[in-house]
Motif scaffolding. Structure first.
Motif, PDB file in Angstrom:
ATOM      1  N   GLN A 172      -5.606 -42.661   9.311  1.00 42.83           N
ATOM      2  CA  GLN A 172      -6.332 -41.840  10.357  1.00 42.83           C
ATOM      3  C   GLN A 172      -7.465 -41.200   9.677  1.00 42.83           C
ATOM      4  OE1 GLN A 172      -3.894 -39.415  12.463  1.00 42.83           O
ATOM      5  NE2 GLN A 172      -3.373 -41.224  14.196  1.00 42.83           N
ATOM      6  N   ALA A 173      -8.621 -41.319  10.639  1.00 46.44           N
ATOM      7  CA  ALA A 173      -9.723 -40.335   9.917  1.00 46.44           C
ATOM      8  C   ALA A 173      -9.273 -38.972   9.410  1.00 46.44           C
ATOM      9  CB  ALA A 173     -10.820 -40.257  11.069  1.00 46.44           C
ATOM     10  N   GLY A 174      -9.981 -38.636   8.409  1.00 49.90           N
ATOM     11  CA  GLY A 174      -9.588 -37.396   7.578  1.00 49.90           C
ATOM     12  C   GLY A 174      -8.572 -37.446   6.650  1.00 49.90           C
ATOM     13  N   GLY A 175      -7.864 -38.674   6.763  1.00 49.10           N
ATOM     14  CA  GLY A 175      -6.625 -38.990   5.736  1.00 49.10           C
ATOM     15  C   GLY A 175      -7.179 -39.432   4.339  1.00 49.10           C
ATOM     16  N   SER A 176      -6.105 -39.802   3.546  1.00 49.35           N
ATOM     17  CA  SER A 176      -6.373 -40.164   2.351  1.00 49.35           C
ATOM     18  C   SER A 176      -5.728 -41.294   1.756  1.00 49.35           C
ATOM     19  CB  SER A 176      -5.974 -38.934   0.880  1.00 49.35           C
ATOM     20  OG  SER A 176      -6.766 -37.822   1.541  1.00 49.35           O
ATOM     21  N   LEU A 177      -6.211 -41.981   0.657  1.00 51.69           N
ATOM     22  CA  LEU A 177      -5.731 -42.998   0.165  1.00 51.69           C
ATOM     23  C   LEU A 177      -6.005 -43.351  -1.350  1.00 51.69           C
ATOM     24  CD1 LEU A 177      -6.232 -46.322   2.628  1.00 51.69           C
ATOM     25  CD2 LEU A 177      -4.038 -45.235   1.948  1.00 51.69           C
ATOM     26  N   ARG A 178      -5.271 -43.525  -1.956  1.00 54.76           N
ATOM     27  CA  ARG A 178      -5.617 -43.799  -3.434  1.00 54.76           C
ATOM     28  C   ARG A 178      -5.379 -45.325  -3.912  1.00 54.76           C
ATOM     29  NH1 ARG A 178      -2.936 -41.870  -9.120  1.00 54.76           N
ATOM     30  NH2 ARG A 178      -1.366 -43.408  -8.652  1.00 54.76           N
ATOM     31  N   LEU A 179      -6.624 -46.112  -4.263  1.00 52.68           N
ATOM     32  CA  LEU A 179      -6.502 -47.322  -4.651  1.00 52.68           C
ATOM     33  C   LEU A 179      -6.455 -47.445  -6.319  1.00 52.68           C
ATOM     34  CD1 LEU A 179      -9.701 -48.620  -2.653  1.00 52.68           C
ATOM     35  CD2 LEU A 179      -7.202 -48.586  -1.932  1.00 52.68           C
TER      36      LEU A 179
ATOM     37  N   PRO B 152     -14.079 -43.667   9.622  1.00 57.02           N
ATOM     38  CA  PRO B 152     -14.241 -44.848  10.094  1.00 57.02           C
ATOM     39  C   PRO B 152     -15.073 -45.842   9.501  1.00 57.02           C
ATOM     40  CG  PRO B 152     -13.772 -43.285  12.028  1.00 57.02           C
ATOM     41  CD  PRO B 152     -14.160 -42.513  10.695  1.00 57.02           C
ATOM     42  N   GLU B 153     -16.253 -45.387   9.106  1.00 53.96           N
ATOM     43  CA  GLU B 153     -17.300 -46.007   8.279  1.00 53.96           C
ATOM     44  C   GLU B 153     -16.782 -46.461   6.901  1.00 53.96           C
ATOM     45  OE1 GLU B 153     -17.785 -43.283  10.059  1.00 53.96           O
ATOM     46  OE2 GLU B 153     -19.347 -42.168   9.115  1.00 53.96           O
TER      47      GLU B 153
ATOM     48  N   GLN C  66      -9.219 -59.342  -6.158  1.00 56.61           N
ATOM     49  CA  GLN C  66      -9.259 -60.343  -4.874  1.00 56.61           C
ATOM     50  C   GLN C  66      -9.452 -59.347  -3.718  1.00 56.61           C
ATOM     51  OE1 GLN C  66      -6.562 -58.834  -6.337  1.00 56.61           O
ATOM     52  NE2 GLN C  66      -5.550 -57.784  -4.428  1.00 56.61           N
ATOM     53  N   GLY C  67      -9.584 -57.950  -4.006  1.00 59.06           N
ATOM     54  CA  GLY C  67      -9.753 -56.837  -2.942  1.00 59.06           C
ATOM     55  C   GLY C  67      -8.442 -56.499  -2.312  1.00 59.06           C
ATOM     56  N   THR C  68      -8.704 -55.293  -1.573  1.00 61.94           N
ATOM     57  CA  THR C  68      -7.800 -54.841  -0.864  1.00 61.94           C
ATOM     58  C   THR C  68      -8.407 -53.891   0.389  1.00 61.94           C
ATOM     59  OG1 THR C  68      -5.741 -53.138  -0.894  1.00 61.94           O
ATOM     60  CG2 THR C  68      -7.791 -52.544  -2.079  1.00 61.94           C
ATOM     61  N   GLN C  69      -7.709 -54.214   1.453  1.00 62.94           N
ATOM     62  CA  GLN C  69      -7.969 -53.906   2.756  1.00 62.94           C
ATOM     63  C   GLN C  69      -7.961 -52.419   3.063  1.00 62.94           C
ATOM     64  OE1 GLN C  69      -9.881 -55.684   5.400  1.00 62.94           O
ATOM     65  NE2 GLN C  69     -10.354 -53.481   6.232  1.00 62.94           N
ATOM     66  N   VAL C  70      -9.166 -51.746   3.359  1.00 62.00           N
ATOM     67  CA  VAL C  70      -8.965 -50.088   3.776  1.00 62.00           C
ATOM     68  C   VAL C  70      -9.294 -50.066   5.428  1.00 62.00           C
ATOM     69  CG1 VAL C  70      -9.699 -47.779   3.582  1.00 62.00           C
ATOM     70  CG2 VAL C  70      -9.118 -49.415   1.623  1.00 62.00           C
ATOM     71  N   THR C  71      -8.678 -49.679   6.297  1.00 62.75           N
ATOM     72  CA  THR C  71      -8.925 -49.632   7.797  1.00 62.75           C
ATOM     73  C   THR C  71      -8.835 -47.994   8.114  1.00 62.75           C
ATOM     74  OG1 THR C  71      -8.271 -51.878   8.052  1.00 62.75           O
ATOM     75  CG2 THR C  71      -8.717 -50.112  10.025  1.00 62.75           C
ATOM     76  N   VAL C  72      -9.587 -47.418   8.567  1.00 63.35           N
ATOM     77  CA  VAL C  72      -9.553 -46.027   8.934  1.00 63.35           C
ATOM     78  C   VAL C  72      -9.896 -46.094  10.330  1.00 63.35           C
ATOM     79  CG1 VAL C  72     -10.575 -43.708   8.483  1.00 63.35           C
ATOM     80  CG2 VAL C  72     -10.501 -45.276   6.617  1.00 63.35           C
ATOM     81  N   SER C  73      -8.915 -45.684  11.122  1.00 60.06           N
ATOM     82  CA  SER C  73      -8.998 -45.273  12.518  1.00 60.06           C
ATOM     83  C   SER C  73      -9.489 -43.959  13.022  1.00 60.06           C
ATOM     84  CB  SER C  73      -7.449 -45.635  13.074  1.00 60.06           C
ATOM     85  OG  SER C  73      -6.675 -44.583  12.757  1.00 60.06           O
ATOM     86  N   SER C  74     -10.117 -44.027  13.910  1.00 63.43           N
ATOM     87  CA  SER C  74     -10.863 -42.766  14.586  1.00 63.43           C
ATOM     88  C   SER C  74      -9.815 -42.157  15.397  1.00 63.43           C
ATOM     89  CB  SER C  74     -12.257 -43.134  15.408  1.00 63.43           C
ATOM     90  OG  SER C  74     -11.781 -44.065  16.371  1.00 63.43           O
TER      91      SER C  74
END
Length: 124
Positions: free
Chosen positions: A13-20, A88-89, A116-124
């Protein structure tokens, strides 16, 4: 030769965090600069962040400055991208890339090896 594998993407969700993470094979990986790039649907691939071989220099795109942090652990042959305050952007496929110029670059055409890439999706 360097082989790169990204991981850590997902839906947040928007405002959240991820570590790649970008795990590399190759004994000379510690001498490479590493960059993170991203590509959203219908858009060109863009620079996100980079780190020199020593970690002494870490340029960022203006759009992520203050929210993302790139780091590396050469003993583990891994580069990380900590992403906080996600928007989201920020939704895109994220790629890591290695440049045999240890000082690195913000230009994708300078990088010789790509994951190969990893998908990041941020929902509003």
């Amino acid at each position: 030769q360097v082989h790169l594998v990204e991981s850590g993407g997902g839906l947040v969700q928007a405002g959240g965090s991820l570590r790649l993470s970008c795990a590399a094979s190759g004994r000379t990986f510690s001498t490479y600069a590493v960059g993170w790039f991203r590509q959203a649907p219908g858009k060109e691939r863009e620079f996100v962040a980079a780190i020199t071989w020593s970690g002494s220099r870490t340029p960022y795109a203006d759009s992520v400055k203050g929210r993302f942090t790139i780091s590396r652990d050469n003993a583990r042959n891994t580069v990380y991208l900590q992403m906080n305050s996600l928007k989201p952007e920020d939704t895109a496929v994220y790629y890591c890339a290695a440049d045999d110029d240890p000082l690195g670059s913000t230009f994708s055409h300078n990088y010789e090896y790509w994951g190969q890439g990893t998908q990041v999706t941020v929902s509003s």
